[in-house]
Design an enzyme around this catalytic site. Structure first.
Site, PDB file in Angstrom:
ATOM      1  N   LYS A   5      -8.433  14.970  -2.470  1.00 20.42           N
ATOM      2  CA  LYS A   5      -8.609  14.323  -1.157  1.00 20.42           C
ATOM      3  C   LYS A   5      -8.382  15.333  -0.051  1.00 20.42           C
ATOM      4  O   LYS A   5      -7.342  15.977  -0.002  1.00 20.42           O
ATOM      5  CB  LYS A   5      -7.616  13.165  -1.020  1.00 20.42           C
ATOM      6  CG  LYS A   5      -7.687  12.475   0.343  1.00 20.42           C
ATOM      7  CD  LYS A   5      -6.910  11.182   0.376  1.00 20.42           C
ATOM      8  CE  LYS A   5      -5.420  11.422   0.331  1.00 20.42           C
ATOM      9  NZ  LYS A   5      -4.655  10.174   0.417  1.00 20.42           N
ATOM     10  N   ASP A  41       0.816  -1.224   0.000  1.00 27.00           N
ATOM     11  CA  ASP A  41       0.000   0.000   0.000  1.00 27.00           C
ATOM     12  C   ASP A  41       0.851   1.276   0.000  1.00 27.00           C
ATOM     13  O   ASP A  41       1.523   1.566   0.990  1.00 27.00           O
ATOM     14  CB  ASP A  41      -0.957  -0.001   1.222  1.00 27.00           C
ATOM     15  CG  ASP A  41      -2.167   0.891   1.003  1.00 27.00           C
ATOM     16  OD1 ASP A  41      -2.354   1.374  -0.124  1.00 27.00           O
ATOM     17  OD2 ASP A  41      -2.938   1.114   1.963  1.00 27.00           O
TER      18      ASP A  41
HETATM   19  P1  NAI Z   1      -8.693   3.868  -9.811  1.00 28.01           P
HETATM   20  O1  NAI Z   1      -9.949   3.219  -9.391  1.00 28.01           O
HETATM   21  O2  NAI Z   1      -8.758   5.187 -10.480  1.00 28.01           O
HETATM   22  O3  NAI Z   1      -7.849   2.918 -10.758  1.00 28.01           O
HETATM   23  C1  NAI Z   1      -7.752   1.544 -10.571  1.00 28.01           C
HETATM   24  C2  NAI Z   1      -7.836   0.881 -11.934  1.00 28.01           C
HETATM   25  O4  NAI Z   1      -7.654  -0.514 -11.747  1.00 28.01           O
HETATM   26  C3  NAI Z   1      -9.185   1.049 -12.608  1.00 28.01           C
HETATM   27  O5  NAI Z   1      -9.007   1.623 -13.888  1.00 28.01           O
HETATM   28  C4  NAI Z   1      -9.745  -0.372 -12.700  1.00 28.01           C
HETATM   29  O6  NAI Z   1     -10.499  -0.556 -13.853  1.00 28.01           O
HETATM   30  C5  NAI Z   1      -8.484  -1.198 -12.663  1.00 28.01           C
HETATM   31  N1  NAI Z   1      -8.595  -2.572 -12.175  1.00 28.01           N
HETATM   32  C6  NAI Z   1      -9.295  -3.047 -11.115  1.00 28.01           C
HETATM   33  N2  NAI Z   1      -9.081  -4.370 -10.948  1.00 28.01           N
HETATM   34  C7  NAI Z   1      -8.216  -4.736 -11.916  1.00 28.01           C
HETATM   35  C8  NAI Z   1      -7.610  -5.964 -12.263  1.00 28.01           C
HETATM   36  N3  NAI Z   1      -7.861  -7.077 -11.565  1.00 28.01           N
HETATM   37  N4  NAI Z   1      -6.765  -5.984 -13.310  1.00 28.01           N
HETATM   38  C9  NAI Z   1      -6.499  -4.867 -14.029  1.00 28.01           C
HETATM   39  N5  NAI Z   1      -7.060  -3.673 -13.748  1.00 28.01           N
HETATM   40  C10 NAI Z   1      -7.897  -3.604 -12.705  1.00 28.01           C
HETATM   41  O7  NAI Z   1      -7.770   3.961  -8.484  1.00 28.01           O
HETATM   42  P2  NAI Z   1      -6.509   4.889  -8.197  1.00 28.01           P
HETATM   43  O8  NAI Z   1      -6.973   6.133  -7.537  1.00 28.01           O
HETATM   44  O9  NAI Z   1      -5.704   4.996  -9.419  1.00 28.01           O
HETATM   45  O10 NAI Z   1      -5.752   4.027  -7.091  1.00 28.01           O
HETATM   46  C11 NAI Z   1      -5.145   2.829  -7.472  1.00 28.01           C
HETATM   47  C12 NAI Z   1      -4.717   2.016  -6.274  1.00 28.01           C
HETATM   48  O11 NAI Z   1      -3.697   2.685  -5.567  1.00 28.01           O
HETATM   49  C13 NAI Z   1      -5.838   1.733  -5.283  1.00 28.01           C
HETATM   50  O12 NAI Z   1      -5.801   0.403  -4.870  1.00 28.01           O
HETATM   51  C14 NAI Z   1      -5.500   2.616  -4.128  1.00 28.01           C
HETATM   52  O13 NAI Z   1      -5.971   2.083  -2.912  1.00 28.01           O
HETATM   53  C15 NAI Z   1      -3.985   2.604  -4.195  1.00 28.01           C
HETATM   54  N6  NAI Z   1      -3.437   3.741  -3.481  1.00 28.01           N
HETATM   55  C16 NAI Z   1      -3.596   5.004  -3.990  1.00 28.01           C
HETATM   56  C17 NAI Z   1      -3.101   6.088  -3.298  1.00 28.01           C
HETATM   57  C18 NAI Z   1      -3.248   7.470  -3.859  1.00 28.01           C
HETATM   58  O14 NAI Z   1      -3.779   7.641  -4.937  1.00 28.01           O
HETATM   59  N7  NAI Z   1      -2.778   8.497  -3.202  1.00 28.01           N
HETATM   60  C19 NAI Z   1      -2.415   5.921  -1.997  1.00 28.01           C
HETATM   61  C20 NAI Z   1      -2.323   4.553  -1.560  1.00 28.01           C
HETATM   62  C21 NAI Z   1      -2.787   3.514  -2.302  1.00 28.01           C
END
Ligand code: NAI
Length: 520
Positions: free
Chosen positions: A404, A314
């Site tokens: 955020k 994470d």
């Molecule tokens: P988001 O929801 O915008 O992007 C995630 C993408 O993953 C989506 O496009 C979705 O379609 C895709 N996806 C989901 N399951 C999948 C799979 N099995 N295989 C391939 N693609 C898949 O989320 P975001 O904001 O980009 O965050 C991404 C990750 O980073 C999350 O898990 C979040 O908890 C983690 N994270 C983000 C932080 C931040 O943005 N500051 C901080 C800590 C962790």
């Protein structure tokens, strides 16, 4: 010495360390260094005995960076598209107009690009700071090739629009460059993702057979490598947080059992573990940017057996990072943090996903654990098993999008039990915090892949431990090799990267003593 010494940051490209214990050869730098660690024993009378022990380390670091590719799982998400837009805008020098005037691209927030460390002092008493990358060559972000998977079929230009993060003029200029980038179909298992994500899952690998899914991901990695003539690929999970997979003996407890569980299509092998296994089997490091237990014991063993780096879990990007600084300051100054109540609200897709209780559990656990080592380090303030009253509230507010906000209140007891109250408010785009971390992780992993070491009892040089705890700075719940404690305090984590860089070029760890003036 002058009383007005100024710290300077040199912008010169390279700096070299001289001395008999460092040698710069054509392709590598070799250094040898006596490193000290202190072993602590409890004596029969209950007192502690600390014994410093010196170990001689030799390091060998190859100087030529690899041609690096990053494959992001969740490439079409907010982080994935922001990383891509940022790298392309920097590479192409794209400037954009805002109501305040023209903006230029940069990579602020990245330690590998904008972090500096203190090199030493000049004879007239001036501190000299240099960028990390002037000590050892790192991959340039502009040279990184990007690719990856997403269960949504949007190309990267559409994904950038959906994310609602970048300014319209910048998006317009990036659009032609991002349109041709299309995520590969992803592994989709609705058991591990919230139901509210089903509408976007239109780009999924068609087989439900887990062994075949691993094989497809392995082929994707190989093709990506060949197509772009890459030497080294890092796979980074930046897809949605999954639910925990259940850890079962005989299923995911050993490498062999995990591979068998994949062959028999066991339901508790999550998509993220399948990506991790495929990456490891292809010799590609894997970073778990979300809190779920992708790196089950069998997966860690597989990485160890194949000597492939893994980093988890994470990304530590926003409030958690602040917490690990603030609590370190308070407890480190001898004050007792009594309660920490923190609220986050945001409206991006991952937060929407986290409104599902099962998906929220790992995130909640990760956010709650980040101060354990700091509190545990001070037995004068806290009794054994005593912790501050720590409440973490996170809410989905759709209209906030990726922006955020977090508000937190800390109640600390200082002298004579007087309360010291701290209230803090932060606001930033979630992805703007996270994108530089993703770039740094890949760049530093590529460097550590070029490093080998030997101690006096080893004949041959060996690579670093596959569980790459040196990058704990970037993770909320850092994974460490067995026998190494977890460190959450941000400055200790940064010092680890800094001192490792120094050791690789034969410099001792920074001690901030200024012995030369205190004991002239
Ligand atoms: P988001 O929801 O915008 O992007 C995630 C993408 O993953 C989506 O496009 C979705 O379609 C895709 N996806 C989901 N399951 C999948 C799979 N099995 N295989 C391939 N693609 C898949 O989320 P975001 O904001 O980009 O965050 C991404 C990750 O980073 C999350 O898990 C979040 O908890 C983690 N994270 C983000 C932080 C931040 O943005 N500051 C901080 C800590 C962790």
């Amino acid at each position: 010495l002058s009383h007005h010494n100024i710290s300077t940051v040199t912008r010169k490209k390279n700096c070299k360390v001289s001395g008999s214990h460092v040698s710069y050869l054509e392709n590598e730098v070799r250094s040898s260094l006596k490193l000290q660690r202190t072993l602590v024993q409890t004596l029969p009378d209950g007192s502690l005995q600390a014994t410093p022990k010196e170990l001689l380390y030799e390091f060998c670091t190859k100087l030529k960076p690899s041609k690096l590719g990053i494959m992001q799982v969740g490439w079409g998400g907010n982080n994935g598209s922001t990383v891509t837009a940022g790298i392309v805008a920097n590479r192409e020098g794209i400037c954009w107009e805002t109501c305040k005037g023209m903006e230029e691209p940069n990579l602020f927030g990245s330690l590998s690009q904008h972090g500096t460390l203190r090199l030493g002092i000049t004879s007239d008493g001036t501190d000299v700071f240099v960028p990390f990358k002037s000590l050892l060559p790192l991959v340039e972000p502009k040279d990184i090739v990007l690719g990856g998977w997403d269960i949504s079929s949007y190309n990267l230009a559409e994904a950038m629009d959906r994310a609602q993060i970048l300014e319209p003029d910048l998006k317009r200029k990036l659009r032609p460059l991002l349109e041709s980038m299309k995520p590969l179909p992803g592994i989709f298992d609705e058991e591990f993702i919230a139901k509210n994500q089903l509408p976007r899952a239109d780009n999924v690998i068609q087989t439900k057979n887990k062994a075949q899914q691993v094989e497809i991901i392995r082929q994707d990695i190989r093709k990506f490598k060949q197509q772009h003539m890459l030497d080294f690929v890092v796979v980074i999970w930046t897809a949605n947080s999954e639910r925990y997979s259940v850890e079962l003996s005989g299923v995911n407890d050993t490498a062999e059992n995990l591979l068998n569980a994949i062959s028999s299509n066991h339901k508790e092998v999550s998509p993220s573990t399948l990506y991790a296994v495929a990456s490891i089997l292809e010799g590609c490091p894997y970073v778990n940017g979300s809190p779920q237990n992708t790196l089950v014991p069998g997966c860690i063993q597989l990485a160890e057996e194949n000597q492939v780096f893994i980093v988890g879990d994470d990304f530590k990007s926003g409030q958690t990072k602040m917490k690990s600084v603030l609590v370190d300051y308070l407890v480190g100054s001898g004050m007792k943090v009594e309660s920490m109540v923190t609220y986050n609200h945001l409206g991006n897709n991952d937060m929407f996903q986290l409104t599902d209780g099962e998906m929220w559990k790992p995130k909640s656990a990760a956010k709650s654990r980040v101060i354990e080592d700091i509190v545990g380090s001070n037995g004068t303030l806290y009794k054994e098993d005593e912790m501050p009253d720590h409440v973490v509230v996170v809410r989905y507010v759709s209209s906030y999008g990726d922006s955020k906000s977090d508000v937190s209140e800390y109640v600390t007891r200082t002298f004579m039990n007087c309360p010291y109250r701290t209230v803090m408010y932060n606001n930033c785009l979630d992805s703007a915090l996270c994108a530089p971390l993703i770039i740094d992780l890949a760049i530093f992993i590529e460097l550590f892949h070029r490093v080998s070491y030997r101690t006096s009892d080893m004949k041959a040089f060996a690579p670093m431990h596959p569980v790459l705890s040196a990058l704990s700075f970037y993770m909320k719940i850092p994974r460490t090799p067995v026998g190494e404690p977890h460190v959450n305090a941000l400055q200790r984590q940064r010092a680890c990267i800094e001192n490792l860089f120094r050791a690789l070029v034969g410099l001792n760890g920074e001690d901030n003593l200024f012995l030369e003036t205190k004991f002239p």
